[in-house]
Design an enzyme around this catalytic site. Sequence first.
Site, short mmCIF file in Angstrom:
data_model
loop_
_atom_site.label_atom_id
_atom_site.label_comp_id
_atom_site.label_asym_id
_atom_site.label_seq_id
_atom_site.Cartn_x
_atom_site.Cartn_y
_atom_site.Cartn_z
N GLU A 271 0.83 -1.22 0.00
CA GLU A 271 0.00 0.00 0.00
C GLU A 271 0.86 1.27 0.00
O GLU A 271 0.53 2.27 -0.64
CB GLU A 271 -0.92 0.00 1.23
CG GLU A 271 -1.80 1.22 1.40
CD GLU A 271 -2.80 1.42 0.26
OE1 GLU A 271 -3.73 0.62 0.16
OE2 GLU A 271 -2.63 2.37 -0.53
N GLU B 62 15.54 15.97 -3.17
CA GLU B 62 16.84 15.46 -2.76
C GLU B 62 17.95 16.23 -3.45
O GLU B 62 17.74 16.94 -4.42
CB GLU B 62 16.92 13.97 -3.10
CG GLU B 62 15.89 13.19 -2.30
CD GLU B 62 15.98 11.70 -2.56
OE1 GLU B 62 17.08 11.20 -2.86
OE2 GLU B 62 14.93 11.04 -2.44
N LYS C 2 5.59 4.17 -10.11
CA LYS C 2 4.28 4.14 -9.43
C LYS C 2 3.14 3.85 -10.41
O LYS C 2 2.24 3.08 -10.10
CB LYS C 2 4.06 5.46 -8.69
CG LYS C 2 5.02 5.61 -7.49
CD LYS C 2 4.95 7.02 -6.91
CE LYS C 2 5.84 7.18 -5.69
NZ LYS C 2 5.96 8.60 -5.29
#
Lengths: 403, 403
Positions: free
Chosen positions: A124, A185, A200
């Site tokens: 999840e 980052e 994703k």
Amino acid sequence: MVKVAVLGYGTVGSGVVEVIEKNKEMVSKKAGEELEIKYILDLREFPGDPYEEKVVHDASVIMSDPEVSIVCETMGGTTFAYNYTKAALEAGKSVCTSNKEMVAKFGPELIKMAREHGCNYLFEASVGGGIPIIRPINYSLTAEKIESITGILNGTTNYVLTKMEREGKSFDEALARAQEKGYAERNPEADVEGYDACRKIAILSSLMMGKNVDFEKIPTEGITKITPADFEYAKAAGRTIKLLARAKMIDENSLEAMVSPVMLDRENPLAMVNMVFNAILVKGNMLGEAMFYGKGAGKLATASAVVSDVIDCARHKENAIPCFWDAENAEIVDAGKHVNAYYLRVKKSAKEAVEAVLPGGKLLEIPERTEDVAYFTQPLSRNAFEKICEGLGDLVLGSLCLG
Amino acid sequence: MVKVAVLGYGTVGSGVVEVIEKNKEMVSKKAGEELEIKYILDLREFPGDPYEEKVVHDASVIMSDPEVSIVCETMGGTTFAYNYTKAALEAGKSVCTSNKEMVAKFGPELIKMAREHGCNYLFEASVGGGIPIIRPINYSLTAEKIESITGILNGTTNYVLTKMEREGKSFDEALARAQEKGYAERNPEADVEGYDACRKIAILSSLMMGKNVDFEKIPTEGITKITPADFEYAKAAGRTIKLLARAKMIDENSLEAMVSPVMLDRENPLAMVNMVFNAILVKGNMLGEAMFYGKGAGKLATASAVVSDVIDCARHKENAIPCFWDAENAEIVDAGKHVNAYYLRVKKSAKEAVEAVLPGGKLLEIPERTEDVAYFTQPLSRNAFEKICEGLGDLVLGSLCLG
């Protein structure tokens, strides 16, 4: 009592420990029994940490302990983490992970392995941080034929684009601001080039298809070429620019999939998703559109999603939790054949040349902009559009899909 | 093969049959076996309907047939439907419903009854139509302590308010338009007075608390008093007006709950929910905010949610599906004690009188409006605010919570 091991005591791993500790009562109630962290695997020592005593450096301690029934893989990467995940599943321990690289790369293999060993592989937290999205697709939208999934799946790039839009910043300035604030980052490539969003959407579209969508085959374009000028034209047209990850089912075996910036109509619900927020728009054949919105990252939000998987495993000790994601690859349609309308920004001097090759294009002029103009094309294939752009050469200053 | 009976062959009931038929393959895959509609209970005959032969007029045929393991209650109302639901559960048949009145009124009793008879009482479709929200709360946000739930839970009123905002229409004009379009019923009371939203927030807040929230005790105010003038001030202040259903946990036993129109800041994600769309914003102590958005009504969307419950029942034949909603009543805090900032519109001539009793209020003037002005108050209790309004009497033209 369910005994849990956490692999990797970094941001998400320590968040998992914190969520289980802070929400102990609620978590136990929902799981049906108490959860206890038995081990934390990390190479480092954590002197003074309240869980110092749980830290081990040897994964085999965990894998060989029959008391541990659930393992949280919050290490990241696909080398050590892959071996540990396999070892845990082979030992019949369910694995809950936030590791999107792993899920995108080895999802079907690990799901199958879990099934063969009477345990579960849940993920999840791999998409959308704390936003419930994997479980709603697998458990809630079960009566739907999902036709498409479109998402803003990367908070860093959405923050950068929001700053560019609201403050007229350049990409570099907005990125620097995101880095200062800790939203990007030091090496921002995975975010700004769209690689993170690509993994994703590969995961989500695999669940949509019930087959594997190979992330390496998804055409992926980042946001580095977007300029303040593009935002000026977007604004003039009542639009905004978002990095969208898109997947659309064509038939049972094939889909369109891509990651790219899109000049989006303001009426699209994704247009209102700003700053570090993520959102996923799912279109079903009965439901129409549903959107899931929230912070797509963050230590506790992501950890909360991992712990919700742990609870699910604790509830389903005897049963495999259904997950339809076969190893067979779905076919990704050649992106050159996608039909779309486009935004095209060109040198003002190129108007005649453009209009000669772009019949039916809608001209967009901004009085203050003396050097360029823009066009919204009629729908055409990406191949045809790219050919036109090649022909125009240096006259082209920028282009984007319209959505 | 799982045999299903549908009680009530109206809009949602016929939608359930349609979803099961149209998405047969997907539904069977997700359920683990094929679903078959065995009976449809309705008083009417349906000559020529493809399911004509399945129609029965006597519920006992269904209740006494051991082959039927799942019953969809899509009748509405709480008289016949209540008796049939109880009869089904007592016979060990799971019941899946879209009937929010029933769930709000008898939820804990029916959940308990299901548990005692080894079956389930599920109600995903009772809130938010096809938007997954009950199952995400029960299955996904399990690691969270949910702190508040705020929703736009009624599409009719949201349509009316959107039309008032966008087109400057009066409430009556906008309502008439909604009735023409089929978005509002001939007798719109249940929608425009907030009763529908009240039942839905009672259901959601009961799941948040794990205890029963009595819908009859939730202070409920509709949208009939909102005027175009209120929208003018909202616009001038960068706000909009939405009918919100709100629940906020105070402690394990008590909560704030209310349904009322709110003058909402544009930065609130609910502010961007327009037309017939619904959305539910859930705040968890780890997650922060997540929002679930989509069409809150519609035949197939609602039916799809009912069928997702049917699939869940088919998957969990042997196990009770966890649902934490005890019969014990949670305490709803006296609304007079809620602390909020308010918008107050008064006659222009009343400025001095208002400023004397409303220290720190922020004045809002619109040059074109010569007869009235508005104030945004400092936060104060509802009791204190109402006392001030009473004192001002006829000078008050309108007021709303700020949110």
